[in-house]
Design a protein around this motif. Sequence first.
Motif, short mmCIF file in Angstrom:
data_model
loop_
_atom_site.label_atom_id
_atom_site.label_comp_id
_atom_site.label_asym_id
_atom_site.label_seq_id
_atom_site.Cartn_x
_atom_site.Cartn_y
_atom_site.Cartn_z
N PHE A 294 -17.62 0.42 -2.21
CA PHE A 294 -18.56 0.90 -3.27
C PHE A 294 -19.20 -0.93 -3.70
O PHE A 294 -19.89 -0.52 -5.00
CB PHE A 294 -18.25 1.74 -4.62
CG PHE A 294 -17.74 2.95 -3.53
CD1 PHE A 294 -19.01 3.41 -3.05
CD2 PHE A 294 -16.67 3.14 -3.23
CE1 PHE A 294 -18.36 4.75 -1.88
CE2 PHE A 294 -15.84 4.37 -2.42
CZ PHE A 294 -17.20 4.75 -1.82
N LEU B 142 -22.51 -2.00 -4.71
CA LEU B 142 -23.54 -0.60 -4.96
C LEU B 142 -24.19 -0.93 -6.29
O LEU B 142 -23.45 -1.27 -7.32
CB LEU B 142 -23.11 1.05 -4.79
CG LEU B 142 -22.81 1.47 -3.50
CD1 LEU B 142 -22.93 2.38 -3.55
CD2 LEU B 142 -23.96 0.95 -3.06
N TRP C 69 -16.64 12.16 -1.41
CA TRP C 69 -16.29 11.37 -0.07
C TRP C 69 -15.11 12.03 1.04
O TRP C 69 -13.59 12.14 0.99
CB TRP C 69 -16.99 9.87 0.78
CG TRP C 69 -16.36 8.98 1.69
CD1 TRP C 69 -17.25 9.54 3.05
CD2 TRP C 69 -15.55 7.70 2.37
NE1 TRP C 69 -16.61 8.63 3.61
CE2 TRP C 69 -15.72 7.85 3.57
CE3 TRP C 69 -15.31 6.97 1.34
CZ2 TRP C 69 -15.50 6.99 4.33
CZ3 TRP C 69 -14.11 6.24 1.56
CH2 TRP C 69 -14.54 6.00 3.19
N VAL D 212 -20.35 13.39 0.98
CA VAL D 212 -20.83 12.14 1.70
C VAL D 212 -19.72 12.50 3.47
O VAL D 212 -18.49 12.08 2.82
CB VAL D 212 -20.71 10.68 1.80
CG1 VAL D 212 -21.04 10.04 2.45
CG2 VAL D 212 -21.42 10.48 0.24
N PHE E 171 -21.87 3.08 3.55
CA PHE E 171 -22.32 2.56 1.84
C PHE E 171 -22.74 1.26 2.17
O PHE E 171 -23.39 0.94 1.35
CB PHE E 171 -20.99 2.48 1.00
CG PHE E 171 -20.32 3.96 1.06
CD1 PHE E 171 -20.77 4.91 0.35
CD2 PHE E 171 -18.80 4.36 1.38
CE1 PHE E 171 -20.60 6.59 0.03
CE2 PHE E 171 -18.60 5.38 1.80
CZ PHE E 171 -19.34 6.32 1.02
N ASP E 172 -22.21 0.73 3.12
CA ASP E 172 -23.17 -0.76 3.40
C ASP E 172 -24.89 0.07 3.88
O ASP E 172 -25.98 -0.92 4.05
CB ASP E 172 -22.86 -1.70 4.16
CG ASP E 172 -22.63 -0.92 6.39
OD1 ASP E 172 -22.43 0.42 5.61
OD2 ASP E 172 -22.04 -1.29 6.69
N TRP F 33 -26.70 2.75 -6.18
CA TRP F 33 -26.37 4.66 -6.25
C TRP F 33 -26.70 5.51 -6.80
O TRP F 33 -26.89 6.64 -5.42
CB TRP F 33 -25.08 4.73 -8.65
CG TRP F 33 -23.27 3.56 -7.54
CD1 TRP F 33 -23.04 2.50 -7.99
CD2 TRP F 33 -22.22 3.87 -7.01
NE1 TRP F 33 -22.44 2.00 -7.92
CE2 TRP F 33 -21.70 2.99 -7.68
CE3 TRP F 33 -22.06 5.24 -6.72
CZ2 TRP F 33 -20.38 3.27 -7.15
CZ3 TRP F 33 -20.88 5.38 -6.03
CH2 TRP F 33 -19.86 4.24 -6.07
N LEU G 34 -28.04 6.66 -2.79
CA LEU G 34 -26.86 7.76 -3.12
C LEU G 34 -26.41 9.47 -2.94
O LEU G 34 -26.33 9.82 -2.56
CB LEU G 34 -25.25 6.86 -2.80
CG LEU G 34 -24.38 6.49 -2.05
CD1 LEU G 34 -23.54 5.53 -2.52
CD2 LEU G 34 -24.29 7.01 -0.13
#
Length: 206
Positions: A28, A31, A64, A88, A195-196, A201, A204
């Motif tokens: 993360f 982000l 997640w 996620v 996440f890449d 944030w 997401l």
Amino acid sequence: MEFRWLKQTNAAEAIVVFGGWAVGPDVFDHLKGPQDVLFVSDYRNLDTDLPDLSGCDHVTLLAWSFGVAAYAHWQEGHADPFDRKVAVNGTLAPVDAAHGIPPDVMAKTAEGLSEASFVQFLRRTFNAPQPPRVIDIDARRAELHAVAARGAAPAVVFDQAWISGRDRIFPSANQHRAWEGTTIRELPTVAHAPFDHFDSWQALIS
């Protein structure tokens, strides 16, 4: 459970991330956003209270992988501090042939856990080779056993579920079955750790 503030500035908004197994918070790091971010990990037991979040105007849960069920089990004995909940690539039934990781796969992962098998797990998580990461074999095996023994979590309503089409940890078909009736957003070509593909944030959690 263990807690780590990834960002703490007394912001008006906070995000609490119930992370995945053994990967850590560095996925993360890139982000951006104004929110404070608290990272939760280690689901061998779920008895710990979250830090006080009452000073925030808005608090979002981002759960997640195994963090989805871990949160829901934790929530059963605590007041709900969240205004929005986003899942996620995880489900409320983390070890389940139809709605999670098949039980035989989970058992083989736990019993065969080694530094070499963890490298393979990371490759499946990202669908690409990864740099070596340190792992405490005994602790992480105990965590896998705890997740399996805990079983399916109580029903918790999530506002949204992200599902990756190329998830090699939680099969995407199982996730679709698990989240029937929930708002689903799909990432058709993306791995278990997506996440890449985000730069903020807000992208997401919106």
